[in-house]
Design a protein around this motif. Structure first.
Motif, PDB file in Angstrom:
ATOM      1  N   PHE A   1      44.091  41.916  55.914  1.00  0.00           N
ATOM      2  CA  PHE A   1      43.704  40.868  54.743  1.00  0.00           C
ATOM      3  C   PHE A   1      44.318  39.635  54.695  1.00  0.00           C
ATOM      4  O   PHE A   1      45.507  39.622  55.255  1.00  0.00           O
ATOM      5  CB  PHE A   1      44.100  41.442  53.422  1.00  0.00           C
ATOM      6  CG  PHE A   1      43.065  42.637  52.912  1.00  0.00           C
ATOM      7  CD1 PHE A   1      42.894  43.783  53.263  1.00  0.00           C
ATOM      8  CD2 PHE A   1      42.206  42.157  51.674  1.00  0.00           C
ATOM      9  CE1 PHE A   1      42.022  44.816  52.695  1.00  0.00           C
ATOM     10  CE2 PHE A   1      41.433  43.100  51.055  1.00  0.00           C
ATOM     11  CZ  PHE A   1      41.372  44.415  51.562  1.00  0.00           C
TER      12      PHE A   1
ATOM     13  N   TYR B   1      48.247  49.026  38.349  1.00  0.00           N
ATOM     14  CA  TYR B   1      47.649  48.160  39.088  1.00  0.00           C
ATOM     15  C   TYR B   1      47.568  46.917  38.734  1.00  0.00           C
ATOM     16  O   TYR B   1      48.670  46.239  38.486  1.00  0.00           O
ATOM     17  CB  TYR B   1      46.080  48.786  39.312  1.00  0.00           C
ATOM     18  CG  TYR B   1      45.392  48.353  40.353  1.00  0.00           C
ATOM     19  CD1 TYR B   1      46.021  48.202  41.750  1.00  0.00           C
ATOM     20  CD2 TYR B   1      44.083  47.908  40.324  1.00  0.00           C
ATOM     21  CE1 TYR B   1      45.111  47.814  42.794  1.00  0.00           C
ATOM     22  CE2 TYR B   1      43.378  47.656  41.536  1.00  0.00           C
ATOM     23  CZ  TYR B   1      43.870  47.718  42.743  1.00  0.00           C
ATOM     24  OH  TYR B   1      43.099  47.271  43.863  1.00  0.00           O
ATOM     25  N   HIS B   2      46.529  46.214  38.616  1.00  0.00           N
ATOM     26  CA  HIS B   2      46.453  44.697  38.232  1.00  0.00           C
ATOM     27  C   HIS B   2      46.517  44.460  36.855  1.00  0.00           C
ATOM     28  O   HIS B   2      46.719  43.560  36.148  1.00  0.00           O
ATOM     29  CB  HIS B   2      44.971  44.159  38.554  1.00  0.00           C
ATOM     30  CG  HIS B   2      44.655  44.162  39.940  1.00  0.00           C
ATOM     31  ND1 HIS B   2      45.656  43.701  41.096  1.00  0.00           N
ATOM     32  CD2 HIS B   2      43.591  44.433  40.657  1.00  0.00           C
ATOM     33  CE1 HIS B   2      45.219  43.817  42.318  1.00  0.00           C
ATOM     34  NE2 HIS B   2      43.842  44.062  41.992  1.00  0.00           N
TER      35      HIS B   2
ATOM     36  N   MET C   1      44.132  37.797  44.413  1.00  0.00           N
ATOM     37  CA  MET C   1      44.981  39.064  44.836  1.00  0.00           C
ATOM     38  C   MET C   1      44.443  40.065  43.408  1.00  0.00           C
ATOM     39  O   MET C   1      44.171  41.085  43.766  1.00  0.00           O
ATOM     40  CB  MET C   1      46.238  38.712  44.450  1.00  0.00           C
ATOM     41  CG  MET C   1      47.315  40.005  44.374  1.00  0.00           C
ATOM     42  SD  MET C   1      49.078  39.666  44.160  1.00  0.00           S
ATOM     43  CE  MET C   1      49.743  41.429  44.341  1.00  0.00           C
TER      44      MET C   1
ATOM     45  N   GLN D   1      52.607  50.472  52.456  1.00  0.00           N
ATOM     46  CA  GLN D   1      51.705  49.093  52.102  1.00  0.00           C
ATOM     47  C   GLN D   1      52.410  48.108  52.795  1.00  0.00           C
ATOM     48  O   GLN D   1      53.532  47.631  52.493  1.00  0.00           O
ATOM     49  CB  GLN D   1      51.360  49.044  50.507  1.00  0.00           C
ATOM     50  CG  GLN D   1      50.409  47.855  50.163  1.00  0.00           C
ATOM     51  CD  GLN D   1      49.086  47.934  50.139  1.00  0.00           C
ATOM     52  OE1 GLN D   1      48.692  49.240  50.214  1.00  0.00           O
ATOM     53  NE2 GLN D   1      48.620  46.887  50.454  1.00  0.00           N
TER      54      GLN D   1
ATOM     55  N   TRP E   1      52.204  44.708  52.839  1.00  0.00           N
ATOM     56  CA  TRP E   1      53.093  43.604  52.080  1.00  0.00           C
ATOM     57  C   TRP E   1      54.037  43.874  51.322  1.00  0.00           C
ATOM     58  O   TRP E   1      54.941  42.990  51.077  1.00  0.00           O
ATOM     59  CB  TRP E   1      51.887  42.563  51.578  1.00  0.00           C
ATOM     60  CG  TRP E   1      51.182  43.059  50.404  1.00  0.00           C
ATOM     61  CD1 TRP E   1      51.003  44.435  49.675  1.00  0.00           C
ATOM     62  CD2 TRP E   1      50.058  42.331  49.602  1.00  0.00           C
ATOM     63  NE1 TRP E   1      50.109  44.250  48.627  1.00  0.00           N
ATOM     64  CE2 TRP E   1      49.713  43.196  48.595  1.00  0.00           C
ATOM     65  CE3 TRP E   1      49.445  41.008  49.835  1.00  0.00           C
ATOM     66  CZ2 TRP E   1      48.767  42.746  47.676  1.00  0.00           C
ATOM     67  CZ3 TRP E   1      48.583  40.426  48.896  1.00  0.00           C
ATOM     68  CH2 TRP E   1      48.227  41.532  47.925  1.00  0.00           C
TER      69      TRP E   1
ATOM     70  N   TYR F   1      41.669  49.599  53.332  1.00  0.00           N
ATOM     71  CA  TYR F   1      43.097  49.353  53.510  1.00  0.00           C
ATOM     72  C   TYR F   1      43.658  49.165  54.863  1.00  0.00           C
ATOM     73  O   TYR F   1      44.583  49.095  55.318  1.00  0.00           O
ATOM     74  CB  TYR F   1      43.748  50.446  52.887  1.00  0.00           C
ATOM     75  CG  TYR F   1      43.928  50.099  51.341  1.00  0.00           C
ATOM     76  CD1 TYR F   1      44.867  49.352  50.745  1.00  0.00           C
ATOM     77  CD2 TYR F   1      43.035  50.539  50.456  1.00  0.00           C
ATOM     78  CE1 TYR F   1      45.313  49.097  49.523  1.00  0.00           C
ATOM     79  CE2 TYR F   1      43.245  50.241  48.938  1.00  0.00           C
ATOM     80  CZ  TYR F   1      44.303  49.597  48.714  1.00  0.00           C
ATOM     81  OH  TYR F   1      44.407  49.077  47.147  1.00  0.00           O
TER      82      TYR F   1
ATOM     83  N   ARG G   1      45.081  37.524  52.586  1.00  0.00           N
ATOM     84  CA  ARG G   1      46.320  37.126  51.840  1.00  0.00           C
ATOM     85  C   ARG G   1      47.404  38.327  51.929  1.00  0.00           C
ATOM     86  O   ARG G   1      48.768  37.762  51.995  1.00  0.00           O
ATOM     87  CB  ARG G   1      45.995  37.297  50.253  1.00  0.00           C
ATOM     88  CG  ARG G   1      45.654  38.733  49.835  1.00  0.00           C
ATOM     89  CD  ARG G   1      45.140  38.863  48.257  1.00  0.00           C
ATOM     90  NE  ARG G   1      43.891  38.347  48.042  1.00  0.00           N
ATOM     91  CZ  ARG G   1      42.661  39.247  47.958  1.00  0.00           C
ATOM     92  NH1 ARG G   1      42.857  40.094  48.144  1.00  0.00           N
ATOM     93  NH2 ARG G   1      41.758  38.160  47.611  1.00  0.00           N
ATOM     94  N   ASP G   2      47.320  39.441  52.528  1.00  0.00           N
ATOM     95  CA  ASP G   2      48.359  40.404  52.658  1.00  0.00           C
ATOM     96  C   ASP G   2      49.142  39.969  53.901  1.00  0.00           C
ATOM     97  O   ASP G   2      50.077  40.472  54.325  1.00  0.00           O
ATOM     98  CB  ASP G   2      47.634  41.704  52.963  1.00  0.00           C
ATOM     99  CG  ASP G   2      47.001  42.410  51.674  1.00  0.00           C
ATOM    100  OD1 ASP G   2      46.347  41.793  50.985  1.00  0.00           O
ATOM    101  OD2 ASP G   2      47.359  43.667  51.555  1.00  0.00           O
TER     102      ASP G   2
HETATM  103  C1  GLC Z   1      43.825  45.523  46.764  1.00  0.00           C
HETATM  104  C2  GLC Z   1      44.603  44.478  46.191  1.00  0.00           C
HETATM  105  C3  GLC Z   1      44.221  43.323  46.978  1.00  0.00           C
HETATM  106  C4  GLC Z   1      44.934  43.404  48.424  1.00  0.00           C
HETATM  107  C5  GLC Z   1      44.193  44.395  48.976  1.00  0.00           C
HETATM  108  C6  GLC Z   1      44.777  45.162  50.250  1.00  0.00           C
HETATM  109  O1  GLC Z   1      42.514  45.603  46.901  1.00  0.00           O
HETATM  110  O2  GLC Z   1      44.006  44.285  45.065  1.00  0.00           O
HETATM  111  O3  GLC Z   1      45.055  41.900  46.220  1.00  0.00           O
HETATM  112  O4  GLC Z   1      44.553  42.200  49.175  1.00  0.00           O
HETATM  113  O5  GLC Z   1      44.476  45.738  48.125  1.00  0.00           O
HETATM  114  O6  GLC Z   1      46.029  45.327  50.228  1.00  0.00           O
END
Ligand code: GLC
Length: 557
Positions: free
Chosen positions: A131, A452-453, A268, A514, A516, A127, A133-134
């Motif tokens: 990232f 979570y997912h 994701m 977080q 995002w 973390y 995508r983030d």
């Molecule tokens: C978790 C999420 C992922 C995200 C990452 C960083 O692994 O599943 O989608 O990119 O955290 O926030």
């Protein structure tokens, strides 16, 4: 697709004629006092047709909703709220502060935002990385605020990382693979910064991120569209980067479908959740990235070849997804009555789906009005679960026809409790429980039911929902969701996700602060405030890709 090819990014212009827009009054759409609307940046005379699907001029994607950012804001002052004629929510200032705190620097230059700054959390895991995508919602927030520099730096840094040789054990990954994340290592003694990237070789489960490259292309277009600066996308490096990403996906092989075959956890949802195969999230991002690339690739020798392949793929992909992934009441009823074991091209039940495999919950869940793209389809396997990201991206990219987009919004409205509940937005619905959970997730303790997912609620998805709402002309749905988020997010310190059937509880292992979640909120707010921002992340319907089926009752009522 030929029409689209003609309309390159060269046509991006802030001079896009306002007279092209019809006279629908946006203030009705936004249901805000007219006075406020009129003060907004040159949007006062713009129309609903610029925002909502179905009312648009075909193919003129690059002429809608462009604007020139108002220049850099004063330090720490969001342009958007300074410009704003109505009181910004107190959370907005907090969010901007938190977002700025998350900025990562490489040799003094901002290059991205860290995934989370949760000092209370015992394990950092990854973390502390940027990232790909983030960073997308962070990037959009900065672009909307007239701060494109960090986005440009990010695009260039990740492009540079793409050039690295990528190996997992003794196996070499494709040249075009983009990292899931990267980290800047500061050496205080030597006073040097170095980069470290993860292409899946360190990731939990060792899966390469298929979505990273698509997000990168989508972000390059957003940057270009928002700044009007074509020079970045036109550099030989960016052109090559795009071609490499797409070469990974456009190669011919054993595939019988135009969709992209994926491993579980490659997006994701980055761990085993039974989304291997052809997950809607990846298919929608793939479609959107193809369309974005089409608008940015040059018509030189190498570009031309790529463009032709893209055009063919888009045609097949939209047909496949619109026809086979789509589910509404009528379609569900058709599948319920399917015959099996049909041979030859006359088969109706092409994938040999056995009606007994339809889970009970779908019959209750499906409203008479509304529909959605299901999670996955492959031989004898339909994953009927709802996935928010894929459906929202399908709307934004116009993979969904105007009728399908409306039907998705209808579904969200009529299944509000299930899909939004007390915290927007459920990542997937429903959760997998008991025996199924054991088999599908491999007993993953992080992905227990409604966490979570596995049916958790992710505030980051708010920006995608808001964008989809604006595009379909239904901003009131977004406002309702934002109101919900505003009751909790700041108070709860911006959690990564919430748990429970209604999303009532802060996620069991959710990080606080977080990034995002923070950026997603800001983007949602800025888009509602100034819907012209939508243009950087939305593509109008391409009339060349006409819908081929009309089978839904929800399409006509
Ligand atoms: C978790 C999420 C992922 C995200 C990452 C960083 O692994 O599943 O989608 O990119 O955290 O926030």
């Amino acid at each position: 697709m030929d029409g689209t090819k003609e309309v390159g990014l060269r046509n991006v212009s802030s001079t896009c004629s306002i007279s092209e827009m019809d006279d629908f009054d946006l203030s009705r759409l936004l249901d805000k006092p007219r006075l406020n609307i009129e003060r907004q940046r040159s949007f006062d005379e713009r129309s609903l047709s610029e925002l909502s699907i179905g009312l648009t001029r075909g193919g003129l994607d690059y002429c809608e909703i462009t604007y020139s950012p108002g220049g850099r804001s004063g330090l720490d002052t969001p342009v958007s709220s300074a410009r704003n004629s109505f009181e910004p929510h107190p959370m907005v200032a907090d969010a901007w502060e938190a977002l700025r705190r998350s900025i990562v620097y490489f040799r003094g230059q901002p290059v991205g935002t860290i995934a989370a700054i949760d000092h209370a959390s015992e394990e950092v895991l990854n973390y502390d990385q940027v990232f790909v995508r983030d960073f997308v919602p962070s990037a959009l927030a900065f672009l909307m605020n007239g701060e494109p520099e960090i986005v440009k730096n990010f695009l260039l840094k990740t492009l540079h990382l793409q050039g690295w040789e990528k190996r997992i054990d003794r196996f070499k990954l494709g040249e075009g693979v983009m990292p899931a994340s990267f980290k800047v290592l500061h050496d205080p003694v030597r006073k040097t910064d170095t980069l470290m990237a993860d292409f899946g070789e360190s990731a939990i489960g060792r899966v390469a991120p298929v979505d990273s490259g698509f997000w990168w292309i989508i972000l390059l277009r957003a940057y270009t569209k928002s700044t009007g600066d074509l020079s970045l996308a036109e550099t030989p490096e960016c052109q090559k980067g795009m071609r490499l990403i797409l070469t990974l996906c456009l190669s011919e092989g054993f595939d019988t479908f135009p969709t992209l075959l994926c491993a579980d956890g490659c997006s994701m949802i980055d761990r085993r959740m039974g989304i291997y195969g052809y997950p809607i999230e990846i298919q929608a991002l793939f479609f959107m990235a193809l369309r974005c690339a089409l608008s940015m690739l040059k018509h030189d020798t190498e570009g031309k070849e790529c463009i032709e392949r893209i055009a063919k793929r888009l045609h097949a992909l939209s047909y496949h997804i619109r026809s086979y992934f789509w589910l509404d009441f009528q379609q569900l009823n058709d599948i319920y009555r399917y015959k099996t074991e049909e041979y030859s091209h006359t088969a109706v039940n092409k994938f040999n789906v056995i009606p007994d495999s339809i889970p009970d919950w779908v019959f209750d869940f499906m409203p008479t009005r509304g529909g959605y793209f299901i999670g996955n389809i492959s031989p004898a396997r339909m994953d009927f679960r709802w996935f928010a990201l894929g459906n929202c991206v399908a709307i934004l990219s116009s993979l969904a026809t105007p009728e399908q987009s409306m039907a998705i919004m209808d579904l969200i409205e009529s299944r509000w409790e299930e899909l939004v509940g007390e915290m927007p937005l459920k990542i997937a619905y429903p959760a997998i429980e008991s025996h199924d959970w054991r088999i599908v997730t491999g007993c993953d303790p992080k992905n227990t039911r409604w966490s979570y997912h596995n049916g958790g609620s992710w505030p980051v998805l708010l920006w995608l929902l808001t964008a989809a709402c604006i595009k379909t002309g239904r901003p009131q749905i977004a406002r309702r969701a934002i109101d919900l988020a505003e009751t909790r997010l700041l108070k709860d310190s911006w959690p990564e996700y919430y748990d429970g059937k209604l999303g009532k509880f802060i996620g069991k292992q959710a990080r606080k602060y977080q990034t995002w979640s923070i950026a997603g909120y800001l983007v949602a707010k800025m888009m509602l405030e100034d819907p012209s921002h939508l243009g950087m992340i939305s593509l109008e319907e391409d009339k060349q890709m006409k819908p081929v089926i009309k089978r839904s009752s929800s399409w006509t009522c």
